[in-house]
Design a protein around this motif. Structure first.
Motif, mmCIF file in Angstrom:
data_model
loop_
_atom_site.group_PDB
_atom_site.id
_atom_site.type_symbol
_atom_site.label_atom_id
_atom_site.label_comp_id
_atom_site.label_asym_id
_atom_site.label_seq_id
_atom_site.Cartn_x
_atom_site.Cartn_y
_atom_site.Cartn_z
ATOM 1 N N THR A 1 4.088 1.381 2.021
ATOM 2 C CA THR A 1 5.516 2.002 1.255
ATOM 3 C C THR A 1 5.091 3.521 1.169
ATOM 4 O OG1 THR A 1 4.461 1.520 -1.038
ATOM 5 C CG2 THR A 1 5.944 -0.293 0.206
ATOM 6 N N GLY A 2 6.070 4.322 0.682
ATOM 7 C CA GLY A 2 6.115 5.555 0.372
ATOM 8 C C GLY A 2 7.082 6.493 1.046
ATOM 9 N N LYS A 3 6.930 7.872 1.030
ATOM 10 C CA LYS A 3 7.932 8.750 1.629
ATOM 11 C C LYS A 3 7.460 9.101 3.137
ATOM 12 C CE LYS A 3 8.553 12.851 -0.006
ATOM 13 N NZ LYS A 3 8.752 13.844 -0.788
ATOM 14 N N PHE A 4 8.102 8.800 4.113
ATOM 15 C CA PHE A 4 7.512 8.992 5.438
ATOM 16 C C PHE A 4 8.144 10.198 5.961
ATOM 17 C CE2 PHE A 4 7.793 4.378 4.801
ATOM 18 C CZ PHE A 4 6.547 3.896 5.656
ATOM 19 N N VAL A 5 9.331 10.728 5.666
ATOM 20 C CA VAL A 5 9.852 11.753 6.232
ATOM 21 C C VAL A 5 10.552 12.735 5.258
ATOM 22 C CG1 VAL A 5 11.671 12.699 7.762
ATOM 23 C CG2 VAL A 5 10.233 10.817 8.434
ATOM 24 N N ASP A 6 10.497 14.055 5.308
ATOM 25 C CA ASP A 6 11.054 14.681 4.303
ATOM 26 C C ASP A 6 11.261 16.154 4.924
ATOM 27 O OD1 ASP A 6 12.222 15.956 2.264
ATOM 28 O OD2 ASP A 6 10.826 15.536 0.498
ATOM 29 N N ILE A 7 12.150 16.462 5.747
ATOM 30 C CA ILE A 7 12.151 17.685 6.451
ATOM 31 C C ILE A 7 13.651 18.260 6.343
ATOM 32 C CG2 ILE A 7 10.581 17.053 8.340
ATOM 33 C CD1 ILE A 7 12.976 16.059 9.937
ATOM 34 N N LYS B 1 1.072 -1.174 0.064
ATOM 35 C CA LYS B 1 -0.117 0.183 -0.277
ATOM 36 C C LYS B 1 0.829 1.269 0.095
ATOM 37 C CE LYS B 1 -3.459 2.400 2.819
ATOM 38 N NZ LYS B 1 -4.101 2.339 4.013
ATOM 39 N N VAL B 2 0.679 2.148 -0.881
ATOM 40 C CA VAL B 2 1.424 3.528 -1.085
ATOM 41 C C VAL B 2 0.861 4.569 0.025
ATOM 42 C CG1 VAL B 2 2.411 5.354 -2.367
ATOM 43 C CG2 VAL B 2 2.385 2.845 -3.254
ATOM 44 N N LYS B 3 1.285 4.998 0.671
ATOM 45 C CA LYS B 3 0.760 5.969 1.380
ATOM 46 C C LYS B 3 1.812 7.075 2.030
ATOM 47 C CE LYS B 3 -1.910 6.600 5.692
ATOM 48 N NZ LYS B 3 -2.394 5.962 6.933
ATOM 49 N N ASN B 4 2.125 8.090 1.202
ATOM 50 C CA ASN B 4 3.115 9.156 1.341
ATOM 51 C C ASN B 4 2.776 9.896 2.623
ATOM 52 O OD1 ASN B 4 5.128 8.671 -0.876
ATOM 53 N ND2 ASN B 4 3.554 9.391 -2.189
ATOM 54 N N GLY B 5 3.485 10.233 3.317
ATOM 55 C CA GLY B 5 3.487 10.973 4.556
ATOM 56 C C GLY B 5 2.622 10.379 5.812
ATOM 57 N N ALA B 6 2.950 8.962 5.758
ATOM 58 C CA ALA B 6 2.268 8.289 6.753
ATOM 59 C C ALA B 6 3.119 8.234 8.001
ATOM 60 C CB ALA B 6 1.996 6.689 6.445
ATOM 61 N N ASP B 7 2.561 8.068 9.337
ATOM 62 C CA ASP B 7 3.447 8.008 10.351
ATOM 63 C C ASP B 7 4.297 6.763 10.069
ATOM 64 O OD1 ASP B 7 4.275 7.820 13.092
ATOM 65 O OD2 ASP B 7 2.508 8.443 13.980
ATOM 66 N N PRO B 8 5.660 6.933 10.560
ATOM 67 C CA PRO B 8 6.501 5.907 10.337
ATOM 68 C C PRO B 8 6.157 4.529 11.529
ATOM 69 C CG PRO B 8 7.669 7.720 10.328
ATOM 70 C CD PRO B 8 6.430 8.252 10.794
ATOM 71 N N LYS B 9 5.215 4.897 12.658
ATOM 72 C CA LYS B 9 4.840 4.083 13.454
ATOM 73 C C LYS B 9 4.192 2.913 12.637
ATOM 74 C CE LYS B 9 5.100 6.960 17.561
ATOM 75 N NZ LYS B 9 3.978 7.484 18.859
ATOM 76 N N GLU B 10 3.304 3.396 11.639
ATOM 77 C CA GLU B 10 2.555 2.388 10.968
ATOM 78 C C GLU B 10 3.338 1.363 10.027
ATOM 79 O OE1 GLU B 10 -0.600 4.737 8.709
ATOM 80 O OE2 GLU B 10 -0.424 6.451 10.304
ATOM 81 N N GLY B 11 4.375 1.552 10.081
ATOM 82 C CA GLY B 11 5.156 0.941 9.100
ATOM 83 C C GLY B 11 5.742 -0.817 9.560
ATOM 84 N N ASP B 12 5.242 -1.030 10.708
ATOM 85 C CA ASP B 12 5.571 -2.507 10.999
ATOM 86 C C ASP B 12 5.129 -3.377 9.703
ATOM 87 O OD1 ASP B 12 6.705 -2.227 13.472
ATOM 88 O OD2 ASP B 12 4.766 -2.131 14.453
ATOM 89 N N ILE B 13 6.026 -4.460 9.749
ATOM 90 C CA ILE B 13 5.832 -5.560 8.520
ATOM 91 C C ILE B 13 5.611 -6.924 9.323
ATOM 92 C CG2 ILE B 13 6.617 -6.787 6.707
ATOM 93 C CD1 ILE B 13 8.077 -4.395 6.001
ATOM 94 N N SER B 14 4.590 -7.624 9.190
ATOM 95 C CA SER B 14 4.107 -8.921 9.489
ATOM 96 C C SER B 14 4.491 -9.953 8.309
ATOM 97 C CB SER B 14 2.722 -9.229 9.880
ATOM 98 O OG SER B 14 1.695 -8.589 9.055
ATOM 99 N N LEU B 15 4.117 -11.267 8.741
ATOM 100 C CA LEU B 15 4.391 -12.180 7.765
ATOM 101 C C LEU B 15 3.666 -12.262 6.777
ATOM 102 C CD1 LEU B 15 6.122 -14.832 7.241
ATOM 103 C CD2 LEU B 15 4.757 -16.002 8.460
ATOM 104 N N THR B 16 2.323 -12.034 6.904
ATOM 105 C CA THR B 16 1.454 -12.003 5.765
ATOM 106 C C THR B 16 0.408 -10.741 5.660
ATOM 107 O OG1 THR B 16 -0.437 -12.857 7.360
ATOM 108 C CG2 THR B 16 1.017 -14.375 6.026
ATOM 109 N N GLY B 17 1.010 -9.792 6.504
ATOM 110 C CA GLY B 17 0.142 -8.452 6.447
ATOM 111 C C GLY B 17 0.445 -7.785 5.402
ATOM 112 N N GLU B 18 -0.013 -6.353 5.455
ATOM 113 C CA GLU B 18 0.285 -5.144 4.392
ATOM 114 C C GLU B 18 1.547 -4.738 4.504
ATOM 115 O OE1 GLU B 18 -1.695 -1.328 4.982
ATOM 116 O OE2 GLU B 18 -3.152 -2.247 3.341
ATOM 117 N N ILE B 19 2.113 -4.247 3.372
ATOM 118 C CA ILE B 19 3.392 -3.640 3.634
ATOM 119 C C ILE B 19 3.108 -2.118 3.237
ATOM 120 C CG2 ILE B 19 5.843 -3.374 2.303
ATOM 121 C CD1 ILE B 19 5.493 -6.397 1.553
#
Length: 280
Positions: A253-259, A233-251
């Motif tokens: 992707t996107g740009k999380f930080v640009d400061i 799933k592409v979600k630019n600007g998402a909170d990096p806390k949402e980026g956990d990866i499980s064995l079969t779950g959603e991945i």
């Protein structure tokens, strides 16, 4: 063109043909990463003489060996401090670290955290295949919970690092994540990261069918790519806390930080100016 003539590719100048064939397994994603990187350098129009690439040990660590730039293959986990020294000595260089998840976040974990905290002007590309592929497929710091590896045959019981969250928390000014099914996004991210003043980080999720995939219901690269297709799933600007990866779950992707933040090189210059004024 005769049977024995081979048409020259405009990207050939960025590769060391004498090092081919490469050592990577069938279905490995490192060829896609290498292609995206050299296309980004070509598109940037940066003088190749001003590009330096550093790596540690592992499958990903072999990428610089195939690149026709100034490249350095360092000891395990030590690519970051080598790159920092290079950047301080030669500030005009575009310094990249391209290495694997085990090299950067296990053996080299301490170095990468502090490089981000200091906001050193380098770009780190971390290829994450969820295991130590070169040494036989052992569990690593990014192996998802319940995933099977040679050292976790009944499933990994440890929580995995969320790399975008680690890097954002440590202070990186640019953080992005893509999979090898998104080569154009990878290219665009490398171009963006090159323009940043400070520590930029790109995670690339990549298949490892030989050591990891076949133990986790992804017997070949095609199955892994289909997994990326349906789970990414592409979600630019998402909170990096949402980026956990499980064995079969959603991945995610996107740009999380640009400061923007004061860089390490800026601080060094300010310190030198301060010392010179005091001395005068």
């Amino acid at each position: 063109m005769t049977m024995h003539e081979v048409e020259e590719n405009p990207l050939d100048v960025y590769l060391r043909a004498d090092r081919m064939p490469h050592i990577w397994c069938s279905g490995c994603g490192l060829g896609i990463v290498t292609g995206a990187f050299i296309r980004a350098i070509q598109k940037s129009k940066v003088d190749p003489k001003l590009v330096s690439v550093v790596a540690g040990i592992g499958c990903t660590g072999r990428i610089p060996g195939y690149l026709n730039f100034d490249t350095f293959h360092t000891t395990h986990g030590r690519a970051i401090p080598f790159a920092i020294g290079l950047k301080i000595a030669k500030p005009e260089l575009h310094v990249f670290v391209i290495s694997g998840d085990g090299d950067l976040f296990a053996i080299g974990g301490n170095h990468i955290i502090h490089a981000a905290r200091r906001n050193v002007n380098i770009t780190v590309i971390c290829v994450n295949n969820f295991n130590y592929g070169m040494t036989g497929g052992q569990v690593g710091p990014t192996t998802p919970e319940d995933a099977r590896t040679t050292t976790t045959p009944y499933g990994n019981i440890e929580p995995a690092f969320n790399l975008p969250y680690v890097m954002a928390s440590a202070g990186a000014v640019y953080v992005a994540r893509w999979t090898t099914l998104q080569p154009r996004k990878i290219l665009d991210s490398i171009l963006e990261a090159m323009q940043k003043d400070g520590f930029s980080f790109i995670e690339i999720i990549s298949p490892c069918p030989t050591a990891y995939g076949r133990r986790n219901a992804q017997r070949d690269a095609m199955e892994t790519m289909k997994f990326y297709q349906y789970k990414t799933k592409v979600k630019n600007g998402a909170d990096p806390k949402e980026g956990d990866i499980s064995l079969t779950g959603e991945i995610l992707t996107g740009k999380f930080v640009d400061i923007q933040k004061t860089t390490y090189m800026d601080r060094v210059k300010m310190l030198i100016d301060k010392a010179n004024k005091k001395g005068a």
